[in-house]
Design an enzyme around this catalytic site. Structure first.
Site, PDB file in Angstrom:
ATOM      1  N   ASP A  58       0.821  -1.220   0.000  1.00  0.00           N
ATOM      2  CA  ASP A  58       0.000   0.000   0.000  1.00  0.00           C
ATOM      3  C   ASP A  58       0.850   1.262   0.000  1.00  0.00           C
ATOM      4  OD1 ASP A  58      -1.891  -1.870   0.329  1.00  0.00           O
ATOM      5  OD2 ASP A  58      -2.660  -1.135   2.248  1.00  0.00           O
ATOM      6  N   GLN A  59       1.911   1.218   0.802  1.00  0.00           N
ATOM      7  CA  GLN A  59       2.736   2.399   0.992  1.00  0.00           C
ATOM      8  C   GLN A  59       3.343   2.860  -0.329  1.00  0.00           C
ATOM      9  OE1 GLN A  59       6.115   1.781   3.385  1.00  0.00           O
ATOM     10  NE2 GLN A  59       5.714   3.600   4.632  1.00  0.00           N
ATOM     11  N   ASP A  62       0.656   4.446  -2.396  1.00  0.00           N
ATOM     12  CA  ASP A  62       0.349   5.783  -1.890  1.00  0.00           C
ATOM     13  C   ASP A  62       1.377   6.808  -2.343  1.00  0.00           C
ATOM     14  OD1 ASP A  62      -1.846   4.790  -0.672  1.00  0.00           O
ATOM     15  OD2 ASP A  62      -1.026   4.797   1.355  1.00  0.00           O
ATOM     16  N   SER A 107     -35.522  -6.993 -19.948  1.00  0.00           N
ATOM     17  CA  SER A 107     -35.329  -7.925 -18.831  1.00  0.00           C
ATOM     18  C   SER A 107     -35.293  -9.356 -19.373  1.00  0.00           C
ATOM     19  CB  SER A 107     -36.408  -7.736 -17.776  1.00  0.00           C
ATOM     20  OG  SER A 107     -37.652  -7.610 -18.388  1.00  0.00           O
ATOM     21  N   GLU A 138     -23.928 -17.738 -17.459  1.00  0.00           N
ATOM     22  CA  GLU A 138     -23.235 -16.748 -16.629  1.00  0.00           C
ATOM     23  C   GLU A 138     -23.967 -16.617 -15.305  1.00  0.00           C
ATOM     24  OE1 GLU A 138     -23.703 -13.125 -18.830  1.00  0.00           O
ATOM     25  OE2 GLU A 138     -22.837 -14.031 -20.625  1.00  0.00           O
ATOM     26  N   LYS A 140     -26.168 -14.828 -12.643  1.00  0.00           N
ATOM     27  CA  LYS A 140     -27.120 -13.716 -12.678  1.00  0.00           C
ATOM     28  C   LYS A 140     -26.837 -12.872 -11.438  1.00  0.00           C
ATOM     29  CE  LYS A 140     -31.944 -12.596 -13.417  1.00  0.00           C
ATOM     30  NZ  LYS A 140     -32.034 -11.493 -12.478  1.00  0.00           N
ATOM     31  N   ASP A 142     -26.964 -10.229  -8.644  1.00  0.00           N
ATOM     32  CA  ASP A 142     -28.084  -9.534  -8.019  1.00  0.00           C
ATOM     33  C   ASP A 142     -27.635  -8.123  -7.636  1.00  0.00           C
ATOM     34  OD1 ASP A 142     -30.597  -9.213  -7.129  1.00  0.00           O
ATOM     35  OD2 ASP A 142     -30.348 -10.344  -5.277  1.00  0.00           O
ATOM     36  N   GLU A 198     -23.925  -4.925 -14.237  1.00  0.00           N
ATOM     37  CA  GLU A 198     -24.593  -4.865 -12.956  1.00  0.00           C
ATOM     38  C   GLU A 198     -23.624  -4.265 -11.938  1.00  0.00           C
ATOM     39  OE1 GLU A 198     -27.477  -6.268 -13.758  1.00  0.00           O
ATOM     40  OE2 GLU A 198     -28.479  -6.622 -11.846  1.00  0.00           O
ATOM     41  N   TYR A 250     -21.607  -7.684 -18.837  1.00  0.00           N
ATOM     42  CA  TYR A 250     -21.928  -8.943 -19.531  1.00  0.00           C
ATOM     43  C   TYR A 250     -22.536  -8.782 -20.910  1.00  0.00           C
ATOM     44  CZ  TYR A 250     -26.029  -7.562 -16.847  1.00  0.00           C
ATOM     45  OH  TYR A 250     -27.028  -6.840 -16.277  1.00  0.00           O
ATOM     46  N   LYS A 340     -33.534 -19.318 -11.891  1.00  0.00           N
ATOM     47  CA  LYS A 340     -33.340 -18.763 -10.547  1.00  0.00           C
ATOM     48  C   LYS A 340     -33.215 -19.854  -9.497  1.00  0.00           C
ATOM     49  CE  LYS A 340     -35.450 -14.464 -10.514  1.00  0.00           C
ATOM     50  NZ  LYS A 340     -35.402 -13.417  -9.573  1.00  0.00           N
ATOM     51  N   CYS A 434     -46.934  10.981   9.511  1.00  0.00           N
ATOM     52  CA  CYS A 434     -46.340   9.986  10.402  1.00  0.00           C
ATOM     53  C   CYS A 434     -47.431   9.243  11.180  1.00  0.00           C
ATOM     54  CB  CYS A 434     -45.389  10.679  11.371  1.00  0.00           C
ATOM     55  SG  CYS A 434     -44.759   9.568  12.633  1.00  0.00           S
ATOM     56  N   CYS A 437     -47.311  10.480  14.939  1.00  0.00           N
ATOM     57  CA  CYS A 437     -47.578  11.835  15.421  1.00  0.00           C
ATOM     58  C   CYS A 437     -48.309  12.701  14.403  1.00  0.00           C
ATOM     59  CB  CYS A 437     -46.269  12.522  15.795  1.00  0.00           C
ATOM     60  SG  CYS A 437     -45.248  12.900  14.352  1.00  0.00           S
ATOM     61  N   CYS A 450     -39.879  10.819   9.379  1.00  0.00           N
ATOM     62  CA  CYS A 450     -40.632  11.781  10.183  1.00  0.00           C
ATOM     63  C   CYS A 450     -39.594  12.675  10.849  1.00  0.00           C
ATOM     64  CB  CYS A 450     -41.439  11.048  11.253  1.00  0.00           C
ATOM     65  SG  CYS A 450     -42.052  12.153  12.535  1.00  0.00           S
ATOM     66  N   CYS A 455     -42.101  13.398  18.156  1.00  0.00           N
ATOM     67  CA  CYS A 455     -42.968  12.279  17.756  1.00  0.00           C
ATOM     68  C   CYS A 455     -42.927  11.167  18.816  1.00  0.00           C
ATOM     69  CB  CYS A 455     -42.487  11.748  16.406  1.00  0.00           C
ATOM     70  SG  CYS A 455     -43.216  10.175  15.947  1.00  0.00           S
TER      71      CYS A 455
HETATM   72  S1  IVH Z   1     -28.329 -10.319 -19.834  1.00  0.00           S
HETATM   73  C1  IVH Z   1     -31.443  -8.544 -22.835  1.00  0.00           C
HETATM   74  N1  IVH Z   1     -26.712 -11.290 -18.063  1.00  0.00           N
HETATM   75  O1  IVH Z   1     -30.943  -9.537 -14.737  1.00  0.00           O
HETATM   76  C2  IVH Z   1     -31.304  -8.850 -21.406  1.00  0.00           C
HETATM   77  N2  IVH Z   1     -28.527  -9.954 -17.307  1.00  0.00           N
HETATM   78  O2  IVH Z   1     -33.791 -10.189 -14.832  1.00  0.00           O
HETATM   79  C3  IVH Z   1     -29.906  -8.679 -21.011  1.00  0.00           C
HETATM   80  N3  IVH Z   1     -28.580  -9.596 -14.889  1.00  0.00           N
HETATM   81  O3  IVH Z   1     -32.010  -6.714 -16.523  1.00  0.00           O
HETATM   82  C4  IVH Z   1     -29.654  -9.216 -19.696  1.00  0.00           C
HETATM   83  N4  IVH Z   1     -26.786 -10.767 -14.433  1.00  0.00           N
HETATM   84  O4  IVH Z   1     -30.009  -6.467 -14.930  1.00  0.00           O
HETATM   85  C5  IVH Z   1     -27.812 -10.547 -18.274  1.00  0.00           C
HETATM   86  N5  IVH Z   1     -25.173 -12.199 -16.601  1.00  0.00           N
HETATM   87  C6  IVH Z   1     -26.253 -11.456 -16.813  1.00  0.00           C
HETATM   88  C7  IVH Z   1     -26.965 -10.825 -15.761  1.00  0.00           C
HETATM   89  C8  IVH Z   1     -28.101 -10.084 -16.049  1.00  0.00           C
HETATM   90  C9  IVH Z   1     -27.761 -10.018 -13.928  1.00  0.00           C
HETATM   91  C10 IVH Z   1     -29.781  -8.756 -14.655  1.00  0.00           C
HETATM   92  C11 IVH Z   1     -29.963  -7.658 -15.659  1.00  0.00           C
HETATM   93  C12 IVH Z   1     -31.310  -7.892 -16.285  1.00  0.00           C
HETATM   94  C13 IVH Z   1     -31.976  -8.712 -15.226  1.00  0.00           C
HETATM   95  C14 IVH Z   1     -33.087  -9.523 -15.825  1.00  0.00           C
END
Ligand code: IVH
Length: 693
Positions: A58-59, A62, A107, A138, A140, A142, A198, A250, A340, A434, A437, A450, A455
């Site tokens: 790190d040093q 820096d 989506s 890949e 997904k 979150d 993401e 992605y 999922k 609220c 209150c 609030c 309150c």
């Molecule tokens: S591809 C045309 N790849 O999941 C759609 N989406 O439920 C392109 N997400 O809106 C999406 N990981 O925000 C893709 N490896 C991945 C992802 C991914 C997370 C999200 C993305 C999308 C949502 C859909």
């Protein structure tokens, strides 16, 4: 945080010291030197943030960073937007501008069943007839979907998904993400590159963030995704920079001059331009290979092998030209789908929504459910966390909902069964006033608050906070008695506790003389608690247990802290600008000053911390505490301090010991993992007692 400090936080030696590593030639112009430094810092950032493999201590980092800043101070024209010094720019924005996406952000269709994965593969096969094709899988991630735009290799704009057509311009916030390059180099860079991905809150940092927020009385984030969303909505990029967000990319958006024929090739290109991609994205020939890959990803996920949370696998047709043949539905492509992973969940009806008022006035929406058994208990209420989550999940009153136990403890509503809607469901409107209150409410980021200090709902929570074990530790003043005292008007703030009489207590329901006396004894015993606990007990926004102790140790008295300027407060270890601002403002408020006067009049006399004995047994030793110990965490902190030691909140190579109690969790805490990584000794209570002697 460790590693590249990025702020040049002063631990610098003379630059010459490192001359062997990055030679300075007298014939180089300051311009060349700046170029060399910037390139080296980018390389070190990449190694640290992208590959998690730091190249230098790190040093040393820096020192290079400091030299870059010095050069830019002397020659401001060098501080171009892509300089590593320019990640955290400018003043807070008044609001985000809107950006129209050149291509809509779609989506994905979801499934929980392997059968549907097979059906998907069949459908794609049918559509493509005899044309050979493959798939990729890949994680997904979150997090929060964003679209980034690079022009001639420079990062020029970043936006949220919004409604898919138009999002918020969050360029300044995205620039603070340390694993995102501000400029790209490499072969085959297109003129215009839009790339989608993401933003995530690293899982390891999330638990620490929520612990800190809980201690400070701030509303908790529902999960890392919610924390990422809340952070990106901040209008001040300096706040975002501190959160330590990261990104994974992605997919493509609108590109000009890009030559690419498949997802596999796309990933290779992103990687060669040093853009962060999912570390795992196998290519699969058929349904069986896909199902196996999905299983493999589930295993990796359970072993916490990714720095982010993932809630599924995304299956994509690999060959881009073939994607066009399949086309899109109105909201999702026909060439991809999401599988999922399910947690233990239960389905029930959401009958009503109530609103809970927190100590600092935050309003939390709570789902009142048709009682349902889940993971060993009956669940009748579940948190909806905040209105951002309600809107994202489109939750309505009357909905059939799926609930899960988050972290095995607090149940949460995770999903609505949209197919079961009858049309009779009602929208959840944030309350205008609220529930405690009736004062008007105001928005603070994604949280509704609030702001009425009188309150009664807030007063109850504040009183409980004041009396709790890690604060003033007043026995018997809990939920029931605290509520009665406030409802009966006997207590309007914590200082009133110290004026209560036996006669007053005897007017309460079911209060006999003996218990009334016990209550008074408990209050009496709290008059001389340590100053650090008292500061925490006051409920100043952002001030947690540790900050209370640091402030007490630094200022030594309430009066000294009350008179301190913001800069002096900020100089205290672990106190940042935002906390300093909050403390300073608290002590300037006339109502709070009056409260302190009343505490003093009623004999509340917080004790300054004893000066650690020089030569104490723990002098110079830094501890980090994790797990549940036999007494409160605060009492251990007090012991360590009194013996001359220090307590830090996260493990680094500067830590001497991790004091570890019982852990209720299935996984070892991230602190233990870090301890292992840095070779820090982990000790139990018994060994700790030995050290004290
Ligand atoms: S591809 C045309 N790849 O999941 C759609 N989406 O439920 C392109 N997400 O809106 C999406 N990981 O925000 C893709 N490896 C991945 C992802 C991914 C997370 C999200 C993305 C999308 C949502 C859909």
């Amino acid at each position: 945080m460790e590693g590249p400090a990025g702020g040049g936080n002063g631990k610098t030696g003379p630059a010459l010291l490192f001359g062997t590593l990055l030679p300075k030639s007298p014939v180089l112009s300051f311009r060349d030197r700046h170029h060399t430094l910037a390139a080296r810092i980018r390389e070190l950032d990449r190694a640290y943030y992208l590959e998690a493999a730091p190249l230098v201590p790190d040093q040393e980092y820096d020192a290079l960073y400091r030299e870059l800043l010095d050069l830019e101070a002397a020659h401001p024209e060098l501080a171009t937007p892509d300089s590593p010094s320019q990640r955290v720019g400018g003043a807070p924005l008044p609001e985000f501008a809107s950006v129209r996406h050149a291509l809509p952000m779609l989506s994905l269709d979801n499934t929980y069943s392997e059968e549907e994965v097979r059906t998907f593969v069949e459908r794609v096969g049918k559509n493509l007839r005899e044309i050979p094709h493959t798939f990729t899988v890949e994680p997904k991630i979150d997090g929060v979907a964003v679209s980034l735009r690079y022009e001639k290799g420079r990062f020029v704009q970043g936006a949220t998904r919004g409604d898919g057509q138009t999002g918020d311009d969050i360029t300044a916030n995205l620039r603070t993400l340390r694993n995102l390059p501000l400029s790209l180099e490499g072969k085959g860079l297109p003129e215009i590159l839009e790339v989608r991905g993401e933003v995530y809150f690293p899982t390891a940092a999330f638990a620490a963030l929520n612990r800190q927020r809980e201690a400070a009385g701030e509303p908790l984030f529902a999960n890392p995704r919610n924390a990422a969303a809340g952070s990106l909505k901040q209008l001040d990029p300096r706040v975002v920079a501190k959160r330590g967000l990261a990104i994974v990319l992605y997919g493509p958006g609108h590109c000009e001059g890009l030559e690419c024929a498949s997802q596999v090739e796309w990933m290779e290109k992103l990687k060669s331009w040093h853009l962060p991609i999912p570390g795992w994205h196998p290519q699969c020939a058929d349904a069986e290979a896909l199902v196996a890959a999905i299983g493999e990803l589930d295993r990796l996920r359970r072993e916490s092998r990714f720095p982010y949370e993932l809630d599924g696998a995304v299956i994509k047709l690999n060959e881009w030209p073939l994607r066009e043949r399949l086309g899109l539905t109105s909201k999702a492509p026909r060439w991809a789908m999401a599988y999922k992973y399910g947690a233990e969940r239960a389905r029930t009806r959401l009958n009503a929504v109530t609103f809970q008022v927190g100590r600092t006035g935050t309003i939390t929406p709570v789902a009142e459910l048709e009682p349902v058994p889940l993971a060993g208990s009956t669940v009748a209420r579940a948190t909806l966390h905040n209105f951002d989550e309600v809107e994202r999940k489109q939750i309505r009153i009357g909905d059939a909902v799926w609930i899960e136990k988050a972290g095995e403890v607090i149940p949460a509503v995770v999903e609505v069964d949209l197919a079961a809607r009858t049309g009779a469901e009602r929208k959840i409107e944030p309350p205008a006033e609220c529930p405690g209150c009736a004062a008007p409410l105001s928005w603070d980021g994604i949280f509704l608050r609030c702001v009425n200090p009188a309150c009664p709902a807030q007063l109850k929570r504040r009183l409980l906070h004041f009396a709790q074990r890690s604060a003033m530790d007043i026995e018997r003043v809990g939920e029931v008695l605290g509520g009665q005292l406030i409802d009966r008007g006997l207590v309007r703030d914590p200082a009133d506790l110290y004026a209560l009489t036996l006669d007053q207590l005897l007017t309460l329901e079911r209060m006999a003389e003996k218990s009334a006396q016990n209550v008074l004894d408990g209050i009496e015993a709290s008059r001389r608690r340590p100053l650090g606990r008292f500061l925490f007990a006051l409920g100043i926004l952002h001030v947690g247990v540790t900050a209370g102790q640091e402030l007490a140790a630094h200022f030594g008295s309430l009066d000294a802290l009350a008179a301190a300027e913001k800069e002096e407060i900020e100089a205290v270890p672990n106190v940042g600008a935002i906390m300093a601002e909050s403390i300073h403002a608290w002590f300037r408020d006339e109502g709070n000053r009056e409260l302190l006067r009343r505490f003093a009049e009623r004999g509340v006399d917080p004790q300054p911390p004893e000066k650690p004995a020089a030569g104490g047994p723990l002098e110079g030793k830094t501890f980090v505490i994790t797990g549940t110990l036999s007494a409160s965490r605060e009492s251990f902190v007090e012991k360590i301090r009194a013996a001359g030691g220090k307590v830090a909140s996260s493990v680094s190579k500067l830590t001497d010991y991790v004091l570890s109690g019982e852990s209720g969790a299935a996984k070892p805490s991230s602190k233990l993992t870090q301890a292992k990584k840095h070779g820090v000794a982990v000790i139990g209570e018994e060994e700790f007692q030995q050290l004290l002697q």
